[in-house]
Design a protein around this motif. Sequence first.
Motif, short mmCIF file in Angstrom:
data_model
loop_
_atom_site.label_atom_id
_atom_site.label_comp_id
_atom_site.label_asym_id
_atom_site.label_seq_id
_atom_site.Cartn_x
_atom_site.Cartn_y
_atom_site.Cartn_z
N UNK A 73 0.92 -12.62 -8.65
CA UNK A 73 -0.52 -12.90 -8.63
C UNK A 73 -1.35 -11.76 -8.02
N UNK A 74 -0.74 -10.58 -7.85
CA UNK A 74 -1.49 -9.46 -7.27
C UNK A 74 -1.37 -8.18 -8.08
N UNK A 75 -0.15 -7.82 -8.48
CA UNK A 75 0.06 -6.55 -9.18
C UNK A 75 1.04 -6.74 -10.31
N UNK A 76 0.70 -6.18 -11.49
CA UNK A 76 1.64 -6.14 -12.60
C UNK A 76 2.68 -5.05 -12.35
N UNK A 77 3.96 -5.33 -12.58
CA UNK A 77 4.95 -4.25 -12.47
C UNK A 77 4.76 -3.25 -13.60
N UNK A 78 4.79 -1.97 -13.25
CA UNK A 78 4.68 -0.89 -14.24
C UNK A 78 5.78 0.13 -13.97
N UNK A 79 6.49 0.48 -15.01
CA UNK A 79 7.57 1.44 -14.87
C UNK A 79 7.51 2.51 -15.94
N UNK A 80 8.20 3.61 -15.69
CA UNK A 80 8.16 4.76 -16.58
C UNK A 80 9.59 5.19 -16.88
N UNK A 81 9.90 5.32 -18.17
CA UNK A 81 11.21 5.83 -18.59
C UNK A 81 11.06 7.31 -18.88
N UNK A 82 11.82 8.13 -18.16
CA UNK A 82 11.73 9.59 -18.26
C UNK A 82 13.07 10.12 -18.77
N UNK A 83 13.05 10.70 -19.97
CA UNK A 83 14.27 11.22 -20.59
C UNK A 83 13.98 12.56 -21.25
N UNK A 84 14.99 13.14 -21.88
CA UNK A 84 14.86 14.45 -22.52
C UNK A 84 15.58 14.45 -23.87
N UNK B 286 0.83 -1.21 0.00
CA UNK B 286 0.00 0.00 0.00
C UNK B 286 0.86 1.26 0.00
N UNK B 287 1.90 1.28 0.84
CA UNK B 287 2.76 2.47 0.90
C UNK B 287 3.54 2.65 -0.38
N UNK B 288 4.05 1.55 -0.94
CA UNK B 288 4.82 1.68 -2.17
C UNK B 288 3.95 2.18 -3.31
N UNK B 289 2.70 1.70 -3.38
CA UNK B 289 1.81 2.16 -4.44
C UNK B 289 1.55 3.65 -4.36
N UNK B 290 1.37 4.15 -3.15
CA UNK B 290 1.15 5.58 -2.97
C UNK B 290 2.40 6.37 -3.32
N UNK B 291 3.56 5.91 -2.82
CA UNK B 291 4.81 6.65 -3.04
C UNK B 291 5.22 6.65 -4.51
N UNK B 292 5.03 5.53 -5.20
CA UNK B 292 5.45 5.45 -6.60
C UNK B 292 4.69 6.45 -7.46
N UNK C 135 17.72 11.83 -17.01
CA UNK C 135 17.17 10.59 -17.55
C UNK C 135 17.12 9.58 -16.42
N UNK C 136 15.97 8.92 -16.25
CA UNK C 136 15.82 7.98 -15.14
C UNK C 136 14.61 7.09 -15.38
N UNK C 137 14.58 5.97 -14.66
CA UNK C 137 13.41 5.12 -14.63
C UNK C 137 12.70 5.33 -13.31
N UNK C 138 11.38 5.50 -13.36
CA UNK C 138 10.56 5.66 -12.17
C UNK C 138 9.56 4.51 -12.09
N UNK C 139 9.33 4.03 -10.88
CA UNK C 139 8.27 3.04 -10.68
C UNK C 139 6.91 3.72 -10.76
N UNK C 140 5.93 3.01 -11.27
CA UNK C 140 4.54 3.40 -11.12
C UNK C 140 3.82 2.38 -10.25
N UNK C 141 4.09 1.09 -10.50
CA UNK C 141 3.54 0.01 -9.68
C UNK C 141 4.65 -1.02 -9.46
N UNK C 142 4.84 -1.42 -8.24
CA UNK C 142 5.76 -2.52 -7.95
C UNK C 142 5.07 -3.85 -8.13
N UNK C 143 5.68 -4.76 -8.89
CA UNK C 143 5.05 -6.03 -9.19
C UNK C 143 4.99 -6.96 -7.97
N UNK C 144 3.88 -7.64 -7.82
CA UNK C 144 3.69 -8.64 -6.76
C UNK C 144 3.05 -9.87 -7.40
#
Length: 635
Positions: free
Chosen positions: A406-417, A56-62, A395-404
Amino acid sequence: MSLSPLALPATDWPQWLTDHVESGLRSARETLQRLRGGAVRDAREVLEVWNDADIALRGAESAAGLFVQVHPDPQVRELAEKLLQDIERATTDRTLDRELFEVLSATDPAGLDTDSARMRAHVLRDFRRSGVDRDEATRNRLRDISERLTVLEQEFGRTIRDDVRSIQLAPDRLDGLPQDFLAAHPPAADGLVTVTTDYPDYLPFRTFARDAAARRELTVEFDSRGWPANDAVLHEILDLRDEKARLLGYDSWPDYDAEVKMIGSSAAIAEFIDRIATAAAPAGRRDHDTLLARRRLDDPTATGLDRADNGYYSELIRRENYDVDAREVRRYFDFPAVRAGLLEVTGRLFGLQYRLVDAPTWHDEVTVYDVYADGHRRGRIYLDLHPRDGKYKHAAQFDLVGGITDRLLPEGVLVCNFSRGLMEHQHVVTLFHEFGHLIHHVLGGDQHWARFSGVATEWDFVEAPSQLLEEWAWDPAILGSFALDADGNAIPEALVRRMRAAKDFGKGINVLTQVVYTAISFLLHRDRPADHPAAVSEAMDRYGLIAEVPDTHFQASFGHLAGYTSAYYTYMWSLVIAKDLFAAFDPADLLNSAVAHRYRDSILGPGGSRDAADSVTAFLGRPFTFDAFAAWLDR
């Protein structure tokens, strides 16, 4: 089991973000309440409840941590900052809660499987490092420090993000710049051209502009971002980190920070800095002498090189000595083709498929792909790759969802310029590097424990998989598959081979530059000098061969001081490991699936579920060594 990705809103972002974060915080509070009251529970049950709160905390923080950096609406970014403060407060309160600590510490680890026992040990370590065992006054002070650091680190990053500077030049002072750059920078009504400190402007300008004074003007602006506002902020950050470490019984912040990393101690960081500096010194001196000799052809009185010269004269050497003209090279790297090529190459390498998805995003330039392996969706990635006002500048990768599992798909975001048109090959390499983090997040996201999901290894290992993936951006066959000019001709293999030869020129100086950044990161935290500019100058003089430009303030825009704190050495430490990992691949066949899949399953797949050294040993069949890195430096 089919899992659905997080549903982002099409409108009303403030309400969505508020609801998402507050839901996570509420869930964490209610979950942790189940651990209170002193009821006897077995270790596994307690850990499962703790894990639910982690999720729950990781989902909010991401979510809040991502949108404070990328959302185009400044009101959403401001809201995200405030929500992050709430999340940090809840996280700090949890790890300073003695009742929760007593519940966890009272559990009996007997009978736990290896992963669960490791999880328990890490949670108890986190409690200890938070100060839960200190007296009430100390715990209260540690809580205040954590809350204040959150605000200061946000301010430090925001100042860098918002401080986009520029210079105005007569058109003739852009001599040497590629034609597409000139076309994208027409003179304004006053006849002057504006060049900004954003990377799509800064990198080509410092590389190609023949006007030394103009290069210096832009370098002064680039290396002064964040100044003077960030000076006092940085001093307070360093003081508070030091106070926190000493309250917890450590001699300095680097001692506290290094304890949970592969390197282990502050003393080991100092030794590593000197070891890398010594190893790179011969190559660095050769590079410097070559560059200075070339500069003296233009200015016979020149006695050295500074940050306004290095990029330009390095490019001249590559052009004149290696027949590699970056203006010629960049015509093969049109952004849409590079992006498609990256997905094709990494898909073949790791056995993945990327399917374009029509889904809501925070900006119309963001593209979304679902990641599949063996017909099963493994995660979702977002590519946010071009600059805009208010957006994260590096340039960095940010989490959106941490994978778990059978519960959560991992989702990540690539942020560049990156440029929307032709790219520097250096930026192509950066794209491969950052995508390495994204793949690590997705493939390492099939974990039971949120604590170990994705890029959750020791922090001084996280760069190794990304530095390894850079090698694929230098391979003639791989580049030839997507690097095409406007007529559809592939980049010639002979040109790529010359690029590789030219790449080796300058590596000594580049490594020593990284040593400089490492020393700045480490020494500012260890010594906390009163005069930051003087300390930065001293580090540049001691470890580097490229001088700073006078009247600049590099540390004020050194964003890694917020996130990496004293551990910028991570980049060099990880590079030593990456060079050893790459030795296991066949340079003549970088798409060999057998070794790539073994690497995927040994290094990326485990995420943080085991120590990084164990993952490396599982792949190499032995512990990593310095040998491959040393051989690369000497080559």
